[in-house]
Design a protein around this motif. Structure first.
Motif, PDB file in Angstrom:
ATOM      1  N   ILE A 199       0.858  -1.177   0.000  1.00 40.55           N
ATOM      2  CA  ILE A 199       0.000   0.000   0.000  1.00 40.55           C
ATOM      3  C   ILE A 199       0.895   1.228   0.000  1.00 40.55           C
ATOM      4  O   ILE A 199       1.649   1.472   0.944  1.00 40.55           O
TER       5      ILE A 199
ATOM      6  N   LEU B 293       1.668   5.085   0.271  1.00 43.40           N
ATOM      7  CA  LEU B 293       1.065   6.166   1.050  1.00 43.40           C
ATOM      8  C   LEU B 293       1.708   7.517   0.736  1.00 43.40           C
ATOM      9  O   LEU B 293       2.925   7.613   0.549  1.00 43.40           O
TER      10      LEU B 293
ATOM     11  N   ASP C  51      -1.596   4.891  -3.363  1.00 44.91           N
ATOM     12  CA  ASP C  51      -2.861   4.169  -3.207  1.00 44.91           C
ATOM     13  C   ASP C  51      -3.762   4.875  -2.210  1.00 44.91           C
ATOM     14  O   ASP C  51      -4.984   4.927  -2.386  1.00 44.91           O
ATOM     15  N   VAL C  52      -3.162   5.396  -1.134  1.00 46.73           N
ATOM     16  CA  VAL C  52      -3.917   6.073  -0.079  1.00 46.73           C
ATOM     17  C   VAL C  52      -3.192   7.366   0.286  1.00 46.73           C
ATOM     18  O   VAL C  52      -1.969   7.376   0.458  1.00 46.73           O
TER      19      VAL C  52
ATOM     20  N   PRO D  21      -6.636   8.573  -5.829  1.00 54.51           N
ATOM     21  CA  PRO D  21      -6.320   7.602  -4.781  1.00 54.51           C
ATOM     22  C   PRO D  21      -7.396   7.637  -3.705  1.00 54.51           C
ATOM     23  O   PRO D  21      -8.224   8.563  -3.656  1.00 54.51           O
ATOM     24  N   ARG D  22      -7.414   6.648  -2.850  1.00 55.00           N
ATOM     25  CA  ARG D  22      -8.290   6.679  -1.689  1.00 55.00           C
ATOM     26  C   ARG D  22      -7.741   7.720  -0.719  1.00 55.00           C
ATOM     27  O   ARG D  22      -6.520   7.819  -0.518  1.00 55.00           O
ATOM     28  N   VAL D  23      -8.616   8.507  -0.131  1.00 51.94           N
ATOM     29  CA  VAL D  23      -8.186   9.573   0.776  1.00 51.94           C
ATOM     30  C   VAL D  23      -8.717   9.309   2.168  1.00 51.94           C
ATOM     31  O   VAL D  23      -9.941   9.189   2.368  1.00 51.94           O
ATOM     32  N   LEU D  24      -7.800   9.227   3.138  1.00 49.88           N
ATOM     33  CA  LEU D  24      -8.162   9.101   4.541  1.00 49.88           C
ATOM     34  C   LEU D  24      -7.843  10.432   5.206  1.00 49.88           C
ATOM     35  O   LEU D  24      -6.680  10.816   5.318  1.00 49.88           O
TER      36      LEU D  24
ATOM     37  N   ILE E 253      -6.191   2.580   7.413  1.00 53.83           N
ATOM     38  CA  ILE E 253      -5.591   2.686   6.078  1.00 53.83           C
ATOM     39  C   ILE E 253      -5.931   1.456   5.255  1.00 53.83           C
ATOM     40  O   ILE E 253      -6.314   1.557   4.077  1.00 53.83           O
ATOM     41  N   ARG E 254      -5.796   0.299   5.856  1.00 51.02           N
ATOM     42  CA  ARG E 254      -6.109  -0.947   5.127  1.00 51.02           C
ATOM     43  C   ARG E 254      -7.594  -1.012   4.766  1.00 51.02           C
ATOM     44  O   ARG E 254      -7.957  -1.518   3.700  1.00 51.02           O
TER      45      ARG E 254
ATOM     46  N   VAL F  63      -9.745   1.564   4.128  1.00 53.98           N
ATOM     47  CA  VAL F  63     -10.085   2.424   2.992  1.00 53.98           C
ATOM     48  C   VAL F  63      -9.405   1.929   1.722  1.00 53.98           C
ATOM     49  O   VAL F  63      -9.963   2.046   0.625  1.00 53.98           O
ATOM     50  N   HIS F  64      -8.220   1.352   1.840  1.00 55.11           N
ATOM     51  CA  HIS F  64      -7.546   0.803   0.666  1.00 55.11           C
ATOM     52  C   HIS F  64      -8.350  -0.346   0.066  1.00 55.11           C
ATOM     53  O   HIS F  64      -8.367  -0.540  -1.157  1.00 55.11           O
TER      54      HIS F  64
END
Length: 207
Positions: free
Chosen positions: A4, A6, A51-52, A77-80, A116-117, A119-120
């Protein structure tokens, strides 16, 4: 184990250094870049293809909301969102702009790694405080369309982040049947995808 990638976005170097320090201890995480403001973040996203993105909302110049508003959602990308607990009122706009999760900076490191995992993996993640912010920020929503009892069950499980296979197992039906229910309820509530459906479920007290 899936890597992943980051990107850390925060205007405080000490915060970024601390995040990098414990996230890089995780075997599946690789920090591919850092950014201290929104414009730098957008350039870094284009250059590093993370990815995040861990995104702070309060930054000088272009803030985190501005970054979300300018991302191409078809290729983003996925946003946290990782910000302070005083920002709960920002949840609705951040989620509407495409954020996949919203947690606060006092989160336990192990819980952050788990977030994180999550939302990924394509799921929506909101802390309890952020969930209340979403509910409170909803205002007066239009009346909810009526769903069948089975559709309500399926929607509730979607809101909990379950896959079609997990839902089928929980309800004792085939995966094909679940897919049909998902298609029908997405159309009925006007949601484009599972994330929007999960948000709709939260706003209407389902799940």
């Amino acid at each position: 184990m899936t890597e992943i990638r980051l990107l850390l976005v925060d205007d405080h170097p000490v915060v970024r250094r601390g995040l990098r320090g414990y996230l890089e201890l995780e075997a599946d995480f690789t920090v591919v870049g850092e950014a201290g403001d929104g414009e730098e973040a957008l350039r870094a996203i284009e250059e590093t293809r993370p990815d995040v993105v861990l995104l702070d909302l309060k930054m000088p110049g272009l803030d985190g909301q501005g970054v979300l508003d300018r991302l191409d959602q078809d290729d983003a990308p996925r946003v946290l969102v990782l910000t302070s607990a005083t920002d709960a009122e920002r949840v609705p706009n951040a989620i509407a702009a495409g954020a996949a999760g919203f947690v606060y900076k006092d989160i336990d490191p192990d819980a952050l790694a788990s977030a994180i995992r999550t939302v990924h993996a394509g799921q929506l993640l909101l802390s309890p405080v952020a969930m209340r912010g979403l509910m409170n920020g909803n205002g007066s929503s239009p009346s909810a369309p009526s769903l069948t009892p089975r559709e309500s069950q399926v929607l509730g499980l979607i809101a909990k982040g379950q896959t079609n296979r997990q839902i089928a197992r929980a309800l004792g039906v085939s995966e094909k049947t679940v897919k049909t229910h998902v298609t029908n309820l997405l159309r009925r509530i006007g949601a484009a995808d599972r994330t929007q459906a999960a948000l709709w479920a939260v706003r209407h007290g389902i799940g």
